[in-house]
Design an enzyme around this catalytic site. Sequence first.
Site, PDB file in Angstrom:
ATOM      1  N   CYS A 111      34.010   5.127  12.067  1.00 37.75           N
ATOM      2  CA  CYS A 111      33.518   6.265  12.857  1.00 37.75           C
ATOM      3  C   CYS A 111      32.405   5.981  13.854  1.00 37.75           C
ATOM      4  CB  CYS A 111      33.115   7.390  11.918  1.00 37.75           C
ATOM      5  SG  CYS A 111      34.559   8.070  11.093  1.00 37.75           S
ATOM      6  N   LYS A 139      28.299  16.936  15.368  1.00 43.31           N
ATOM      7  CA  LYS A 139      28.880  15.842  14.572  1.00 43.31           C
ATOM      8  C   LYS A 139      28.801  14.523  15.346  1.00 43.31           C
ATOM      9  CE  LYS A 139      31.060  13.315  11.783  1.00 43.31           C
ATOM     10  NZ  LYS A 139      30.454  12.797  10.573  1.00 43.31           N
ATOM     11  N   GLU A 143      32.548  16.993   8.910  1.00 42.69           N
ATOM     12  CA  GLU A 143      32.189  16.401   7.615  1.00 42.69           C
ATOM     13  C   GLU A 143      31.153  15.299   7.829  1.00 42.69           C
ATOM     14  OE1 GLU A 143      32.887  17.352   4.489  1.00 42.69           O
ATOM     15  OE2 GLU A 143      31.323  15.865   4.274  1.00 42.69           O
TER      16      GLU A 143
HETATM   17  P1  NAD Z   1      42.369   8.536   7.431  1.00 45.51           P
HETATM   18  O1  NAD Z   1      43.104   7.716   8.390  1.00 45.51           O
HETATM   19  O2  NAD Z   1      41.875   7.942   6.162  1.00 45.51           O
HETATM   20  O3  NAD Z   1      43.258   9.809   7.003  1.00 45.51           O
HETATM   21  C1  NAD Z   1      43.967  10.610   7.899  1.00 45.51           C
HETATM   22  C2  NAD Z   1      45.288  10.986   7.252  1.00 45.51           C
HETATM   23  O4  NAD Z   1      45.932  11.968   8.079  1.00 45.51           O
HETATM   24  C3  NAD Z   1      46.278   9.828   7.113  1.00 45.51           C
HETATM   25  O5  NAD Z   1      46.652   9.680   5.754  1.00 45.51           O
HETATM   26  C4  NAD Z   1      47.472  10.249   7.986  1.00 45.51           C
HETATM   27  O6  NAD Z   1      48.729   9.853   7.446  1.00 45.51           O
HETATM   28  C5  NAD Z   1      47.338  11.752   7.983  1.00 45.51           C
HETATM   29  N1  NAD Z   1      47.995  12.423   9.105  1.00 45.51           N
HETATM   30  C6  NAD Z   1      47.918  12.113  10.422  1.00 45.51           C
HETATM   31  N2  NAD Z   1      48.625  13.005  11.148  1.00 45.51           N
HETATM   32  C7  NAD Z   1      49.171  13.883  10.269  1.00 45.51           C
HETATM   33  C8  NAD Z   1      49.987  15.038  10.423  1.00 45.51           C
HETATM   34  N3  NAD Z   1      50.361  15.485  11.624  1.00 45.51           N
HETATM   35  N4  NAD Z   1      50.372  15.700   9.300  1.00 45.51           N
HETATM   36  C9  NAD Z   1      49.980  15.271   8.082  1.00 45.51           C
HETATM   37  N5  NAD Z   1      49.197  14.188   7.875  1.00 45.51           N
HETATM   38  C10 NAD Z   1      48.786  13.509   8.971  1.00 45.51           C
HETATM   39  O7  NAD Z   1      41.153   9.184   8.235  1.00 45.51           O
HETATM   40  P2  NAD Z   1      39.742   9.641   7.643  1.00 45.51           P
HETATM   41  O8  NAD Z   1      38.838   8.472   7.482  1.00 45.51           O
HETATM   42  O9  NAD Z   1      39.981  10.571   6.495  1.00 45.51           O
HETATM   43  O10 NAD Z   1      39.176  10.469   8.882  1.00 45.51           O
HETATM   44  C11 NAD Z   1      39.730  11.735   9.222  1.00 45.51           C
HETATM   45  C12 NAD Z   1      38.808  12.396  10.234  1.00 45.51           C
HETATM   46  O11 NAD Z   1      37.530  12.641   9.615  1.00 45.51           O
HETATM   47  C13 NAD Z   1      38.505  11.554  11.463  1.00 45.51           C
HETATM   48  O12 NAD Z   1      38.410  12.417  12.574  1.00 45.51           O
HETATM   49  C14 NAD Z   1      37.148  10.948  11.171  1.00 45.51           C
HETATM   50  O13 NAD Z   1      36.415  10.681  12.337  1.00 45.51           O
HETATM   51  C15 NAD Z   1      36.470  12.039  10.381  1.00 45.51           C
HETATM   52  N6  NAD Z   1      35.439  11.581   9.438  1.00 45.51           N
HETATM   53  C16 NAD Z   1      35.628  10.457   8.676  1.00 45.51           C
HETATM   54  C17 NAD Z   1      34.663  10.078   7.751  1.00 45.51           C
HETATM   55  C18 NAD Z   1      34.845   8.843   6.897  1.00 45.51           C
HETATM   56  O14 NAD Z   1      33.907   8.495   6.185  1.00 45.51           O
HETATM   57  N7  NAD Z   1      35.978   8.183   6.904  1.00 45.51           N
HETATM   58  C19 NAD Z   1      33.519  10.865   7.576  1.00 45.51           C
HETATM   59  C20 NAD Z   1      33.363  12.017   8.350  1.00 45.51           C
HETATM   60  C21 NAD Z   1      34.341  12.367   9.280  1.00 45.51           C
HETATM   61  C1  UGA Z   2      28.749   7.441   8.584  1.00 46.27           C
HETATM   62  C2  UGA Z   2      27.665   8.524   8.467  1.00 46.27           C
HETATM   63  O1  UGA Z   2      26.592   8.045   7.665  1.00 46.27           O
HETATM   64  C3  UGA Z   2      28.236   9.791   7.857  1.00 46.27           C
HETATM   65  O2  UGA Z   2      27.256  10.825   7.851  1.00 46.27           O
HETATM   66  C4  UGA Z   2      29.448  10.246   8.683  1.00 46.27           C
HETATM   67  O3  UGA Z   2      30.043  11.380   8.086  1.00 46.27           O
HETATM   68  C5  UGA Z   2      30.464   9.112   8.743  1.00 46.27           C
HETATM   69  O4  UGA Z   2      29.851   7.941   9.318  1.00 46.27           O
HETATM   70  C6  UGA Z   2      31.643   9.431   9.596  1.00 46.27           C
HETATM   71  O5  UGA Z   2      31.584  10.300  10.447  1.00 46.27           O
HETATM   72  O6  UGA Z   2      32.612   8.725   9.377  1.00 46.27           O
HETATM   73  P1  UGA Z   2      29.851   5.694   6.915  1.00 46.27           P
HETATM   74  O7  UGA Z   2      30.311   5.046   8.166  1.00 46.27           O
HETATM   75  O8  UGA Z   2      30.853   5.978   5.871  1.00 46.27           O
HETATM   76  O9  UGA Z   2      29.145   7.103   7.263  1.00 46.27           O
HETATM   77  O10 UGA Z   2      28.703   4.813   6.241  1.00 46.27           O
HETATM   78  P2  UGA Z   2      27.160   4.556   6.618  1.00 46.27           P
HETATM   79  O11 UGA Z   2      26.382   4.552   5.375  1.00 46.27           O
HETATM   80  O12 UGA Z   2      26.692   5.438   7.695  1.00 46.27           O
HETATM   81  O13 UGA Z   2      27.202   3.048   7.145  1.00 46.27           O
HETATM   82  C7  UGA Z   2      27.810   2.721   8.382  1.00 46.27           C
HETATM   83  C8  UGA Z   2      27.551   1.267   8.704  1.00 46.27           C
HETATM   84  O14 UGA Z   2      26.178   1.064   9.028  1.00 46.27           O
HETATM   85  C9  UGA Z   2      27.841   0.316   7.541  1.00 46.27           C
HETATM   86  O15 UGA Z   2      28.407  -0.874   8.032  1.00 46.27           O
HETATM   87  C10 UGA Z   2      26.474   0.046   6.947  1.00 46.27           C
HETATM   88  O16 UGA Z   2      26.401  -1.140   6.246  1.00 46.27           O
HETATM   89  C11 UGA Z   2      25.626   0.025   8.207  1.00 46.27           C
HETATM   90  N1  UGA Z   2      24.196   0.336   7.995  1.00 46.27           N
HETATM   91  C12 UGA Z   2      23.828   1.523   7.474  1.00 46.27           C
HETATM   92  C13 UGA Z   2      23.229  -0.605   8.375  1.00 46.27           C
HETATM   93  O17 UGA Z   2      23.556  -1.692   8.866  1.00 46.27           O
HETATM   94  N2  UGA Z   2      21.907  -0.299   8.194  1.00 46.27           N
HETATM   95  C14 UGA Z   2      21.505   0.903   7.671  1.00 46.27           C
HETATM   96  O18 UGA Z   2      20.274   1.115   7.541  1.00 46.27           O
HETATM   97  C15 UGA Z   2      22.490   1.831   7.298  1.00 46.27           C
END
Ligand code: NAD
Ligand code: UGA
Length: 461
Positions: A273, A217, A158
Amino acid sequence: MVKICCIGAGYVGGPTCAVIALKCPHIPVTIVDLNQDRIDAWNSDTLPIFEPGLQEVVTQCRGRNLFFSTAIDDAIRAADIIFVSVNTPTKKNGLGAGFAADLAYVEAATRRIAAVAQSSKIVVEKSTVPCRTAESMRRILEANSRDAIRFEILSNPEFLAEGTAIADLMQPDRILIGSLPTPEGRKAQHVLADVYAEWVPRPQIITMNLWSSELSKLAANALLAQRISSINALSAICEATGADVDEVAYACGLDSRIGPKFLKASVGFGGSCFQKDILNLVYLSESLHLPEVAQYWKQVVDLNEYQKRRFAQSVVSRLFNTITNKRLAVFGFAFKKNTGDTRESAAIAVIASFLNERAHVHIHDPEVSAAQIELELVQPGVCTQAVYDAQVHRFADPYEAAKDADAIVICTEWEQFAQLDYQRLYDSMHKPAFVFDGRLILDAPKLRQIGFQVEVIGKPA
Ligand code: NAD
Ligand code: UGA
């Protein structure tokens, strides 16, 4: 008709599968989690995460074809496609501690699928994982599968960013689907591609091998974070030379090979992340005996730590080398604007050094509660409960936060911070009154006219 289950109702699982439910009204989507409070919140009017547009999507679909539940086994049994969207934090203990991803949650979810499935499933790795995690998942599933039950593993990372998750999901740059190069793998790829094709143009749905997809990713996040560390490194040079980092970023960004995005200098990147995924890449490189590669990526994180430290130190030095017992109003605690997420927020490191210098910190953030601030700050390496009780205060009103303060410190780029009445803020503060803009969002010349001493990252004093 396919049925979808998503394991993990977090920042990714919730919004992603809510948008799938919206765009595919004929597909029943059930999002499950172990955390009852989180599921209750998803089923209430106060969703567990703040994300612009999310409430509207959930309200449209919930109860129609979108369901939130803790009945994990039932949802697994009923589904044809199962997204694994659980957390993959950096390991805290054991081998690879501090670098490697903790895959315990992915493994637990995989084992649950193996234990309860009564029919063949497509299992989709949605969490961000180290390269070749799909192989471990496949082995666990196959070792536990019973006659005639087959599992196909897909990698479908994602790319949404918090604060813009719904827009990112509605109009993604690309959808990546990795599979094994077998006829069954390709067939599973098609099934998942058909789901996304309900709203994403086919040319943007990219298929490739599993390992490329997993690594893409980590690579995308590393490249994005590397741009921020690059511009932040330049911001230090700007401050020392009289160059302006916004002008430098603008000039460089006009080169179509470089492009203008992700060149905003800041107090440092945060979020759950970037750091985690780069450290994961560092660990992977070291495990592959590629120390130079590991060192290269590690520097992106090191520079980020330096930037946070550098900003906090500049506050202390400009405030006459002491902030003991001074009040500092910190505007912004979330790791970026338009989210309530505070994971790895740069504000935490900055506030930790202020508390260490025995300052009083008055925090204002439009989306972060006092309880959340306390949870983040009362941690080893940040502060004790006693320090928190004595030195930290959270204010819903920015004017109250700044009253009698020596400085305003901008840590998050919330747009409303630029709209405040700075004359009113100035009038209520100790003089000389300082503003430290860690996000380059304020009109510094205007603030100087009011009387503020203004320091902006990457800009001449
Ligand atoms: P999060 O902590 O918000 O959510 C994860 C959820 O999974 C929690 O609610 C937890 O209770 C649940 N969980 C854990 N183990 C479980 C199990 N065995 N059965 C059922 N539920 C379970 O995490 P997130 O921010 O959604 O991130 C999830 C993944 O996506 C991570 O690998 C992260 O790196 C990736 N990711 C995050 C973002 C972001 O913007 N947060 C963007 C892209 C990818
Ligand atoms: C980032 C990536 O942008 C997503 O594509 C990815 O899916 C995600 O991580 C993930 O894997 O979790 P996110 O962390 O939610 O998304 O937000 P960003 O907009 O990337 O910002 C990350 C951090 O960098 C923030 O603290 C933001 O303020 C900072 N940032 C961003 C800067 O300091 N300068 C910039 O020009 C852009």
